[in-house]
Scaffold this motif. Structure first.
Motif, PDB file in Angstrom:
ATOM      1  N   ALA A  31      59.174  77.889  87.610  1.00 15.18           N
ATOM      2  CA  ALA A  31      59.463  76.648  86.803  1.00 15.18           C
ATOM      3  C   ALA A  31      58.845  76.752  85.510  1.00 15.18           C
ATOM      4  O   ALA A  31      59.594  76.204  84.805  1.00 15.18           O
ATOM      5  CB  ALA A  31      59.021  75.338  87.966  1.00 15.18           C
ATOM      6  N   GLU A  32      57.542  77.322  85.635  1.00 11.76           N
ATOM      7  CA  GLU A  32      56.926  77.388  84.212  1.00 11.76           C
ATOM      8  C   GLU A  32      57.774  78.093  83.038  1.00 11.76           C
ATOM      9  O   GLU A  32      57.289  78.062  81.776  1.00 11.76           O
ATOM     10  CB  GLU A  32      55.409  77.400  84.276  1.00 11.76           C
ATOM     11  CG  GLU A  32      55.375  79.074  84.868  1.00 11.76           C
ATOM     12  CD  GLU A  32      55.071  79.170  86.433  1.00 11.76           C
ATOM     13  OE1 GLU A  32      54.609  80.234  86.665  1.00 11.76           O
ATOM     14  OE2 GLU A  32      55.318  78.150  86.958  1.00 11.76           O
ATOM     15  N   CYS A  33      58.473  78.995  83.472  1.00 12.78           N
ATOM     16  CA  CYS A  33      59.209  79.771  82.532  1.00 12.78           C
ATOM     17  C   CYS A  33      60.500  79.208  81.955  1.00 12.78           C
ATOM     18  O   CYS A  33      60.903  79.649  80.864  1.00 12.78           O
ATOM     19  CB  CYS A  33      59.734  81.150  83.248  1.00 12.78           C
ATOM     20  SG  CYS A  33      58.477  82.142  83.858  1.00 12.78           S
ATOM     21  N   LEU A  34      60.997  77.915  82.588  1.00 14.69           N
ATOM     22  CA  LEU A  34      62.242  77.459  82.119  1.00 14.69           C
ATOM     23  C   LEU A  34      61.821  76.847  80.587  1.00 14.69           C
ATOM     24  O   LEU A  34      60.778  76.292  80.318  1.00 14.69           O
ATOM     25  CB  LEU A  34      62.492  76.230  82.991  1.00 14.69           C
ATOM     26  CG  LEU A  34      63.732  75.817  82.810  1.00 14.69           C
ATOM     27  CD1 LEU A  34      65.005  76.535  83.198  1.00 14.69           C
ATOM     28  CD2 LEU A  34      63.965  74.410  83.641  1.00 14.69           C
ATOM     29  N   GLY A  35      62.666  77.469  79.691  1.00 18.94           N
ATOM     30  CA  GLY A  35      62.670  76.937  78.349  1.00 18.94           C
ATOM     31  C   GLY A  35      61.956  77.983  77.626  1.00 18.94           C
ATOM     32  O   GLY A  35      61.785  77.784  76.388  1.00 18.94           O
ATOM     33  N   GLU A  36      61.191  79.007  78.119  1.00 21.30           N
ATOM     34  CA  GLU A  36      60.531  79.733  77.382  1.00 21.30           C
ATOM     35  C   GLU A  36      61.193  80.905  76.829  1.00 21.30           C
ATOM     36  O   GLU A  36      62.420  81.264  77.604  1.00 21.30           O
ATOM     37  CB  GLU A  36      59.405  80.474  78.147  1.00 21.30           C
ATOM     38  CG  GLU A  36      58.447  79.148  78.642  1.00 21.30           C
ATOM     39  CD  GLU A  36      57.457  78.723  77.349  1.00 21.30           C
ATOM     40  OE1 GLU A  36      57.251  79.473  76.519  1.00 21.30           O
ATOM     41  OE2 GLU A  36      57.129  77.563  77.565  1.00 21.30           O
ATOM     42  N   THR A  37      60.923  81.697  75.787  1.00 24.21           N
ATOM     43  CA  THR A  37      61.467  82.942  75.440  1.00 24.21           C
ATOM     44  C   THR A  37      60.284  84.132  75.555  1.00 24.21           C
ATOM     45  O   THR A  37      59.296  83.743  74.968  1.00 24.21           O
ATOM     46  CB  THR A  37      62.010  82.692  73.860  1.00 24.21           C
ATOM     47  OG1 THR A  37      63.099  81.940  74.035  1.00 24.21           O
ATOM     48  CG2 THR A  37      62.591  84.156  73.397  1.00 24.21           C
ATOM     49  N   TYR A  38      60.641  85.167  75.972  1.00 28.52           N
ATOM     50  CA  TYR A  38      59.680  86.035  75.968  1.00 28.52           C
ATOM     51  C   TYR A  38      60.096  87.521  75.379  1.00 28.52           C
ATOM     52  O   TYR A  38      61.421  87.656  75.103  1.00 28.52           O
ATOM     53  CB  TYR A  38      59.425  86.571  77.532  1.00 28.52           C
ATOM     54  CG  TYR A  38      58.946  85.420  78.245  1.00 28.52           C
ATOM     55  CD1 TYR A  38      57.577  85.089  78.515  1.00 28.52           C
ATOM     56  CD2 TYR A  38      59.858  84.627  78.981  1.00 28.52           C
ATOM     57  CE1 TYR A  38      57.124  84.231  79.170  1.00 28.52           C
ATOM     58  CE2 TYR A  38      59.330  83.524  79.815  1.00 28.52           C
ATOM     59  CZ  TYR A  38      57.913  83.268  79.605  1.00 28.52           C
ATOM     60  OH  TYR A  38      57.657  82.323  80.594  1.00 28.52           O
ATOM     61  N   ASP A  39      59.206  88.325  74.910  1.00 30.31           N
ATOM     62  CA  ASP A  39      59.646  89.471  74.040  1.00 30.31           C
ATOM     63  C   ASP A  39      58.771  90.690  74.701  1.00 30.31           C
ATOM     64  O   ASP A  39      57.709  90.485  74.971  1.00 30.31           O
ATOM     65  CB  ASP A  39      59.369  89.397  72.468  1.00 30.31           C
ATOM     66  CG  ASP A  39      59.983  90.212  71.648  1.00 30.31           C
ATOM     67  OD1 ASP A  39      59.279  91.128  71.563  1.00 30.31           O
ATOM     68  OD2 ASP A  39      61.088  90.045  71.217  1.00 30.31           O
ATOM     69  N   ASN A  40      59.345  91.857  74.451  1.00 30.33           N
ATOM     70  CA  ASN A  40      58.594  92.969  74.858  1.00 30.33           C
ATOM     71  C   ASN A  40      58.506  94.006  73.902  1.00 30.33           C
ATOM     72  O   ASN A  40      58.298  95.213  74.012  1.00 30.33           O
ATOM     73  CB  ASN A  40      58.851  93.509  76.252  1.00 30.33           C
ATOM     74  CG  ASN A  40      60.412  94.195  75.983  1.00 30.33           C
ATOM     75  OD1 ASN A  40      61.040  94.322  75.096  1.00 30.33           O
ATOM     76  ND2 ASN A  40      61.007  94.818  77.515  1.00 30.33           N
ATOM     77  N   GLY A  41      58.845  93.599  72.497  1.00 34.72           N
ATOM     78  CA  GLY A  41      58.990  94.875  71.261  1.00 34.72           C
ATOM     79  C   GLY A  41      60.384  95.346  71.264  1.00 34.72           C
ATOM     80  O   GLY A  41      60.569  95.944  70.333  1.00 34.72           O
TER      81      GLY A  41
END
Length: 99
Positions: A19-29
């Motif tokens: 649930a805490e990931c909703l709306g987030e953007t993640y990057d790994n390079g």
């Protein structure tokens, strides 16, 4: 975890995220991962426990998982190989495809 199931021309698509990931953007390079409301949330999404997530993934032709808990549930159930899990800026992502 948020669970969303929908029918597509290719079969059942299941998306699961912490649930805490909703709306987030993640990057790994090398790539980025957006956990959008349109794909993982919406009116069709429900709060789900691990057993419900595993049952949904067994029904799915395609599964998308984001978040440490969501991915761990799939790995622990033997549905996703730990070596296939991607790391994105502090969270985890896995896809599942039944052929």
């Amino acid at each position: 975890m948020l669970l969303r199931e929908r029918e597509t021309p290719e079969g059942t698509l299941v998306s699961v995220c912490d649930a805490e990931c909703l709306g987030e953007t993640y990057d790994n390079g090398r790539a980025s991962l957006s956990v959008s409301e349109e794909f993982y949330g919406g009116d069709d999404a429900v709060e789900a426990d691990p057993e419900t997530v595993v049952a949904a993934l067994h029904r799915a032709q395609v599964g998308n998982l984001v978040g440490r808990e969501a991915v761990a549930v799939a790995v622990d159930a033997g549905l996703v190989d730990e070596e296939a899990v991607l790391e994105f800026d502090g969270t985890r992502h896995a896809q599942l495809l039944w052929l």
